[in-house]
Design an enzyme around this catalytic site. Structure first.
Site: not given
Length: 451
Positions: A208, A260, A277-278, A304, A365, A409, A423, A438, A442
């Site tokens: 990843k 986060e 995961g979003s 993920e 992440a 963010r 990201g 995505e 964000k």
């Protein structure tokens, strides 16, 4: 003197006294300390679900630009905290704390020219000269000073700021509006980056990698970051809202509202979470529920997320007597929904929070797996400097306790320009168009605070 630089805090300053004095305030918003007419650099704003802190000026500063930055901050902080004179009337949350953060990449990694992080070194922490802290239904004003006359200096500073805050009001400026914006990378280059990353994952070079974009906006008016934080607090009350404004001439201000948590250490107890995961939010409750089910059932997002949970558990195992994983849930924010799994550890030995930060950063992440290969891929692919974006930001105290969030963010602003960062995690079945959508989601928290 209310501000004493201590770039070389350590053994040379171990004999200096660190004094803290404080008093309780009635009906004073911590943001009052950041009103334009009294705010001075460096200044910090920090708001978690538990507390709100505003700090201005500096009693001591730790800045690291070479060597082992985590160890250097620990050593210099140990010297600063060695000789404390803390008023006995202060509650535990008003104890001296250092606020700041780290750059995403290690010391010595080549920096790209785009995104000017002047004033944000590899590690930077400061002890505010004056702080207002709101927690547990109480509001306290504290004053800090370092040096042979620290106790009297702190007392004088406290008295002076009590007076200054009497009639001060928080900043209430309107959003500046956006005149123009541009993105790095553009859509075509983004597709190429994602395709290249997927190809490396297919070859087995990576499991990843998190690729980020930067969006630069020209503002139509001047931006009050404290006022923007107030707007973010209304929309994202359960997130960490933060701002860091170093004192160096020409430095911008890094601010945001991140969902986060990297970790919190309270003695032997360590709390963290996997957030990966979003998917977007719907216009109705029914749409929200449908999208949440799509996220829960998505093989790509579940894979993920599982990678992040696995990596965090492994990183904590070396320090912990036990590591416990909670139930995976959906974390709903104003514009996006995430998969989230709480993780808690009980330490089997005394470990400073900065040692845990060093071990966990970067989580998959915001970085990837394997970590070193992912970091190299990020540095090769991205055409801008991440600086403090997606890096650890927060605070720690003399006991080695502390709390750190991940600086996502977020945006770096200077004068009438802001650079926003976002990201997306790339795994084997990532689609460039979906990942592009995505990162646009964000950007929304900061964009909404600006326009």
């Amino acid at each position: 003197m209310e501000s004493v630089r201590a770039d070389a805090v350590g053994t040379d300053h171990a004999s200096d006294v660190l004094a803290i004095r404080g008093c309780q305030l009635d009906a004073v918003d911590p943001a009052t300390l950041l009103a334009d007419e009294i705010r001075r650099r460096p200044w910090t704003a920090w708001a978690s679900p538990d507390e709100t802190v505003a700090g201005t000026g500096s009693a001591a500063t730790i800045s690291v630009t070479s060597g082992d930055r985590f160890e250097a901050v620990r050593e210099r902080a140990s010297g600063l905290f060695a000789n404390q004179d803390v008023a006995t009337n202060l509650p535990p949350f008003a104890r001296p704390r250092l606020f700041g953060g780290f750059a995403f990449h290690d010391v010595g990694v080549d920096r790209h020219a785009d995104a000017d992080w002047t004033g944000f070194p590899d590690a930077y922490f400061h002890l505010p000269a004056v702080s207002v802290i709101e927690r547990d239904g109480e509001t306290w004003l504290t004053a800090a000073a370092v040096g042979p006359d620290a106790p009297s200096t702190a007392e004088q500073t406290l008295e002076r700021w009590q007076e200054r805050l009497t009639n001060a009001q928080p900043s209430t400026e309107s959003p500046p509006g956006i005149a123009a914006r541009s993105q790095i990378p553009e859509r075509g280059a983004w597709t190429e980056q994602v395709d290249a990353a997927v190809e490396r994952i297919d070859r087995g070079d990576l499991r990843k990698v998190v690729l980020a974009g930067a969006q630069t906006v020209d503002l139509a008016g001047s931006l009050s970051v404290p006022a923007a934080l107030d707007r973010l607090s209304e929309t994202y009350p359960d997130c960490y809202r933060f701002a860091f404004a170093p004192e160096q001439a020409g430095a911008g201000t890094f601010f945001g509202a991140t969902p986060e948590r990297l970790l919190r250490r309270d003695g032997p107890r360590v709390q963290t979470a996997a957030l990966a995961g979003s998917i977007g939010r719907g216009d109705t409750g029914a749409e929200d529920e449908w999208l949440a089910e799509e996220l829960t059932d998505s093989p790509k997002d579940s894979h993920e997320h599982a990678l992040v949970v696995e990596a965090i558990r492994e990183q904590l195992d070396g320090f912990a007597e036990t590591v416990t994983t909670g139930e995976r849930t959906i974390r709903q924010l104003a514009t996006v929904q995430h998969l989230q799994t709480p993780i808690e550890a009980i330490l089997d030995t005394e470990v400073h929070v900065l040692s845990l930060v060093e071990a966990l950063h970067p989580t998959p992440a915001v970085g990837g797996l394997p970590p070193d290969d992912a970091l190299a891929a990020i540095q090769e692919a991205e055409a801008f400097d991440r600086g403090w974006y997606a890096a650890p930001i927060g605070w720690f105290d003399a006991a080695g306790d502390g709390e750190f969030a991940v600086g996502i963010r977020s945006a770096l602003t200077r004068e009438r320009r802001a650079t926003l960062f976002a990201g997306a995690g790339i795994v084997a079945d990532s689609d460039p168009d979906a990942e592009w959508d995505e990162i646009q989601l964000k950007y929304r928290p900061i964009l909404d605070a600006l326009r």
